[in-house]
Design an enzyme around this catalytic site. Structure first.
Site, PDB file in Angstrom:
ATOM      1  CB  VAL A 131      -0.931   0.037   1.239  1.00  0.00           C
ATOM      2  CG1 VAL A 131      -1.759   1.314   1.241  1.00  0.00           C
ATOM      3  CG2 VAL A 131      -1.839  -1.182   1.264  1.00  0.00           C
ATOM      4  CE  LYS A 140      -2.164   0.407  -4.222  1.00  0.00           C
ATOM      5  NZ  LYS A 140      -1.686   1.522  -5.074  1.00  0.00           N
TER       6      LYS A 140
END
Length: 442
Positions: free
Chosen positions: A134, A207
Site C-alpha cells: 500500500v 488497498k
C-alpha cells in the site's frame, strides 16, 4: 555481527521493476545490510519467467532461475514480487509451509487471500510482512499495525493510486478533460498501456481492504469495498469544484460507523470526491500518494510520499526484509500482522453519511428549482447550496445542487428521483464531498 553467524538466504521471486531493484540493492549493499541485521545476507537467486529478458538494473545471469519451487525451499526469507494472484498464492504458501518468512508487495494477493495466508503464517510461526503493498515507499502498514495498536482509529482517507491522482491533478491544474489527462499520463509513464485497474478504482479498492483490516482489526473482504472510478469525472465538474474551493481526488475511505440499529461496524469505499482545498490531502500533487488517519488519541496524522516506482517501492520491501531478518538473529516468534480481534461487521454502504454535489441539465422554465427542491426534501435530504448557469440556446440550464450530510442510500434515491423528473434533461454528474468536519461527513 558475531563471527560464524550463519548467512540468511534470500530468494526474490520476480525481476520486474521492483524485483530487479531489490536484488541489485542486496548485491550492492550486502555488507551494510549484514551490519544492520547482525548476519550475512546471501541472495540465493531470482526467479524469473524468461532468463533472457532485458532487466534494469541488470542482474548476474547465474542468479536467475525458472525453478521457483527449489529456490523457495532453499531460502530463509522469500520476497514475492511476481504479481498476479494464483501463482503468487502458491509460492507464498509453499514458502510459509516450509518455514520461511515472506515479504510481499502484492496488494491483489493480500486483498483476495489475506486471511488464508495469515493463518498459514501463524500455524508455523512465520512472518508475513507487506509494507510495500500500500502506497509504495510511504510507511503506513507499520504505523497502523504497531504505532497505533493502542489507539482507536476512527477514519482513514487515502490517495493511494498515483495514476488517478496524476490524471485528476492535470484536469484541475491544466483544464484537461479525462481523455486528454489520461493520454498525458500514459505518454509520461504514469499510466499503464491498459489503465483499467487504476481508473476504475480497482487498485485503490484492494488497498482500502488492506488498510481497513489493519485499522479496525477486522477482516474486510475485497467484495465488501464499494468502488467507483474516475472515468465519468468531467472537466466541468472539476472546474465547478475549483470555483467553489474544492479539488477532485480519488479517495479510499475506511471508517468506523454506527448502523441504524446501533451496531458498530466498519465501511470501506473508493470513489472520486470533492475535498476542500484547505484539507491536507488537497495538496497531494502529481503521482504522489498520501494517507490521512484520524484516531481517537493521536488525532490527525498524515503520511505522504511516492506511491510507486522501482527504487521507492524497493525501499519498503527492503525495510520489511531487514525487520524479518533480524528475527532470525535475535530469535522469538514470528510477527503475523493479520487483521483480527474486533471482528466488526462490514456495514452496507447505504448507511454512510456524506454530502453530494449533483449537476443537472434542466429546462429553463419558471418554478423548476422549487419543484426539484421538493423532490430533494421528499427523500429526507436538505439543500445547502444551489448554483444555476445562464440558459443555453437549446433552452436548458445547468443546475448544481450541494446537499447537507445525509445517508448514502437517501442521497442515491434523491439522484434517481431527480433524473426521472420531467424538468430534468439529464443528470450530468454526481460527486461526493468529503473532508469536512467529521460530524457532518461521517
Amino acid at each position: 555481527m558475531t563471527p560464524g553467524t550463519p548467512p540468511i538466504r534470500v530468494a526474490v521471486l520476480g525481476a520486474g521493476t521492483v524485483g530487479a531493484e531489490v536484488a541489485a540493492r542486496l548485491l550492492e549493499h550486502g555488507d551494510e545490510f549484514a551490519s544492520r541485521i547482525g548476519a550475512p545476507v546471501v541472495l540465493a537467486g531470482v526467479a524469473v519467467r524468461d532468463l533472457d529478458a532485458p532487466r534494469t538494473p541488470a542482474l548476474p545471469r547465474e542468479l536467475l532461475t525458472t525453478d521457483i519451487e527449489n529456490l523457495v525451499l532453499g531460502a530463509n526469507i522469500v520476497v514475492e514480487l511476481i504479481g498476479g494472484v494464483e501463482d503468487a498464492r502458491r509460492a507464498v504458501l509453499l514458502a510459509l509451509e516450509s518455514g520461511a518468512d515472506v515479504v510481499t508487495g502484492n496488494k491483489a494477493l493480500l486483498a483476495t487471500h489475506g486471511p488464508e495466508l495469515f493463518a498459514a503464517a501463524e500455524r508455523v510461526g512465520a512472518q508475513l510482512n507487506y509494507e510495500a503493498a500500500v502506497a509504495g515507499a510511504i510507511p503506513i502498514i507499520r504505523p497502523l499495525r504497531d504505532s497505533l495498536a493502542g489507539d482507536h482509529v476512527l477514519r482513514i482517507l487515502g490517495i493511494v493510486n498515483g495514476t488517478t491522482n496524476f490524471v485528476l491533478d492535470r484536469m484541475d491544474e491544466h483544464g484537461d478533460d479525462f481523455a486528454g489527462a489520461l493520454a498525458t499520463a500514459t505518454r509520461l509513464g504514469y499510466a499503464e498501456a491498459d489503465p483499467t485497474g487504476d481508473v476504475s478504482g480497482a487498485d485503490a479498492a484492494q488497498k482500502a481492504a488492506i488498510l481497513a483490516g489493519l485499522a479496525f482489526h477486522t477482516t474486510v473482504p475485497l467484495e465488501a469495498v464499494a468502488v467507483e472510478g474516475i472515468e465519468r469525472v468531467t472537466a466541468d465538474q472539476v472546474r465547478a469544484g475549483r470555483a467553489a474551493g474544492y479539488v477532485v481526488k480519488l479517495l479510499a475511505i475506511c471508517e468506523r460507523l454506527t448502523g441504524p440499529d446501533g451496531t458498530e461496524g466498519v465501511s470501506a469505499r473508493v470513489h472520486p470526491a470533492l475535498l476542500p482545498r484547505s484539507h491536507p490531502l488537497a495538496a497531494v500533487r502529481g503521482a504522489n500518494n498520501a494517507v490521512f488517519v484520524q484516531s481517537e488519541a493521536a488525532g490527525d496524522l498524515m503520511f505522504y510520499g511516492a506511491g510507486a516506482g522501482g527504487r521507492q517501492t524497493a525501499s519498503a520491501v527492503l525495510g520489511d526484509l531487514v525487520s524479518v531478518a533480524r528475527r532470525h538473529v535475535v530469535g522469538g516468534p514470528g510477527l503475523v500482522p493479520q487483521p483480527a480481534g474486533a471482528d466488526l461487521p462490514v456495514l452496507d454502504p447505504g448507511v454512510v453519511r456524506t454530502r453530494y454535489q449533483i449537476t443537472l441539465s434542466v429546462r429553463d422554465e419558471p418554478g423548476v428549482l422549487a419543484r426539484l427542491a421538493g423532490i430533494v426534501a421528499e427523500h429526507g435530504v436538505s439543500i445547502e447550496t444551489v448554483e444555476q448557469s445562464r440558459a443555453s440556446d437549446d433552452g436548458t440550464a445547468s443546475l448544481i445542487i450541494g446537499t447537507h450530510a445525509a445517508p448514502e442510500a437517501a442521497l442515491s434515491a434523491t439522484v434517481e428521483a431527480l433524473g426521472a423528473a420531467a424538468e430534468v434533461e439529464s443528470v450530468a454528474g454526481v460527486l461526493r464531498i468529503e473532508g469536512l468536519e467529521r460530524g457532518d461527513a461521517a
